[in-house]
Write an enzyme that holds these catalytic residues in place. Structure first.
Site, PDB file in Angstrom:
ATOM      1  N   TYR A 193       0.964  -1.466   0.165  1.00  0.00           N
ATOM      2  CA  TYR A 193      -0.103  -0.364  -0.085  1.00  0.00           C
ATOM      3  C   TYR A 193       0.926   0.925  -0.564  1.00  0.00           C
ATOM      4  O   TYR A 193       1.379   1.465   0.700  1.00  0.00           O
ATOM      5  CB  TYR A 193      -1.187   0.073   1.138  1.00  0.00           C
ATOM      6  CG  TYR A 193      -1.934   1.059   1.484  1.00  0.00           C
ATOM      7  CD1 TYR A 193      -2.569   1.797   0.650  1.00  0.00           C
ATOM      8  CD2 TYR A 193      -1.157   2.847   2.002  1.00  0.00           C
ATOM      9  CE1 TYR A 193      -3.348   2.937   1.035  1.00  0.00           C
ATOM     10  CE2 TYR A 193      -1.746   3.311   2.106  1.00  0.00           C
ATOM     11  CZ  TYR A 193      -3.504   3.692   1.307  1.00  0.00           C
ATOM     12  OH  TYR A 193      -3.706   4.424   1.569  1.00  0.00           O
ATOM     13  N   GLU A 217      -3.770   7.538  -4.143  1.00  0.00           N
ATOM     14  CA  GLU A 217      -3.501   6.335  -3.810  1.00  0.00           C
ATOM     15  C   GLU A 217      -3.774   5.165  -4.847  1.00  0.00           C
ATOM     16  O   GLU A 217      -4.148   4.949  -5.740  1.00  0.00           O
ATOM     17  CB  GLU A 217      -4.948   6.113  -2.857  1.00  0.00           C
ATOM     18  CG  GLU A 217      -5.226   4.684  -2.483  1.00  0.00           C
ATOM     19  CD  GLU A 217      -5.947   4.627  -1.741  1.00  0.00           C
ATOM     20  OE1 GLU A 217      -6.877   4.613  -2.456  1.00  0.00           O
ATOM     21  OE2 GLU A 217      -6.363   4.843  -0.394  1.00  0.00           O
TER      22      GLU A 217
END
Ligand code: GDP
Ligand code: MN
Length: 385
Positions: free
Chosen positions: A108, A196
């Site tokens: 992530y 993101e």
């Protein structure tokens, strides 16, 4: 403003950030052709402005070109429901065909504006993929935050810290520096509010690539980026908010029952507070801004009344630059043109207030006038009980 994954990946490519090849397919035949071009396999991905598509059935692996065609047919036009769309879901109008990646590990990575420090921060975790919300809730220590000093930029030691947090070694570790620097450059140059990459993946070949990408932009800087503005997808935004912005009005949808027309964000906050104080809650608020015309007020009032959640309307205007008589005329005009099926309470104060009240009184419409803000809020809450 948000954009679609395929657009975000276009930006990544512009900034030399590695991401798998991919193209939007117009029809099933094109989905087959692109998959053929990618070696006979692909990932078929629904494009909506919401995450959680994988779990909702909006990301599917195609083992053959024909399967990609079938998946296209199934996905295009479907209503996709994910954790982020709400129960009503979103209609899929665009389908993206991506080159399939052999994944060794999902990580992530995100960049956002850290409000505490007022700086851009990187968030990184070796636990990426579809369960990141759970990681954040249960094991927040697995998410590392690195705040960038704007005068220095992303420093070498910070890149090493992020690479360590991501658990990178070998080739992926080598690629990490340019990858992060390019992302940081993209973030600044395009005035992003969030980037993101979830998942960022280590491929079976050992390299780094952005398998998914979500990018949001600072609306106040959009005027500097006509290329980004061109990507705006109005159909993904709340219709009333879109319509309001066409008239230079700021409409915010909420989930209570009282529609609010105000001028100024501070007055909007005070209006919401006093509605809560009297035991109800706002369905929306519409800020008509400083010097709105009668036409703008007319549009504002119409937009508020179109919201099905509205059971009563509270107009709270403090006339400074804005004149109360113009507000009153706009309300009367909107009421005559559209009809009003719900109680309306008006609180006016300031410039030309007497004239405003006279226009309301002589209109023959059933509009309640509050003596002051407290009285108006009390009346509007009473009206729906
Ligand atoms: P999201 O669910 O909306 O965040 O969509 P993503 O693009 O992140 O895809 C969801 C998940 O699908 C990823 O976390 C991967 O596990 C999987 N996935 C997507 N693309 C590929 C691919 O090319 N290869 C493999 N093996 N899995 C993929
Ligand atoms: Mn994702």
């Amino acid at each position: 403003m948000d954009i679609h994954e395929y657009q975000a990946k276009e930006l990544l490519r512009q900034f030399d950030v590695a991401t798998p090849d991919g193209r939007v397919a117009a029809d099933a035949a094109e989905a087959r052709a692109i998959t053929e071009e990618f070696g006979g396999q692909s990932v078929v991905k629904a494009q909506i402005h919401a995450g959680g598509r994988g779990k909702g059935g909006g990301v599917k692996f195609a083992r053959t070109p024909d399967e990609a065609g079938q998946l296209f047919e199934r996905m295009h036009g479907m209503t996709l429901v994910t954790k982020q769309t709400g129960a009503e879901g979103r209609k899929v109008k665009t389908v993206f065909i991506a080159r399939a990646v052999d994944i060794a590990k999902e990580l992530y990575l995100s960049l956002l504006v850290d409000r505490g420090t007022g700086r851009v921060a990187f968030l990184a975790s070796s636990e990426g993929g579809v369960e990141i919300e759970e990681v954040a809730a249960k094991t927040p220590e697995k998410i590392v935050k690195v705040v960038v000093d704007p005068c220095v930029g992303l420093a070498g030691y910070q890149i090493r810290e992020l690479a360590r947090a991501l658990g990178l070694t070998g080739e992926a570790q080598k690629q990490c520096g340019p990858f992060l620097r390019n992302l940081y450059r993209l973030f600044l140059e395009k005035d992003c509010s969030m980037v993101e990459i979830n998942p960022l993946v280590i491929t079976a070949q050992g390299g780094l690539t952005a398998l998914d990408a979500k990018i949001a932009f600072d609306d106040n800087a959009l005027f500097r980026h006509p290329d980004i503005q061109a990507w705006r997808d109005r159909s993904e935004e709340a219709p009333a908010e879109t319509e309001a912005s066409r008239f230079g009005l700021n409409f915010i949808k909420l989930d209570g029952s009282i529609g609010c027309m105000v001028n100024g964000a501070g007055l909007a906050m005070a209006t919401m507070d006093i509605i809560h104080h009297h035991g109800s809650s706002p369905a929306n608020f519409l800020d008509v801004g400083g010097g709105a015309s009668e036409e703008a007020v007319n549009n504002a009032f119409r937009i508020i009344l179109q919201d099905p959640g509205v059971k009563a309307v509270l107009v709270n205007i403090f006339g400074g630059i804005m004149r109360c008589d113009i507000v009153a005329s706009g309300i009367v005009k909107a009421s005559r043109e559209n009809g009003v099926a719900v109680p309306v309470v008006v609180r006016l104060e300031g410039t030309n207030v007497e004239e405003g009240k006279r226009i309301l009184a002589e209109s023959g419409l059933r509009i309640l006038v509050g003596a002051d803000l407290d009285d108006a809020a009390r009346q509007v809450v009473a009206a729906i009980q």
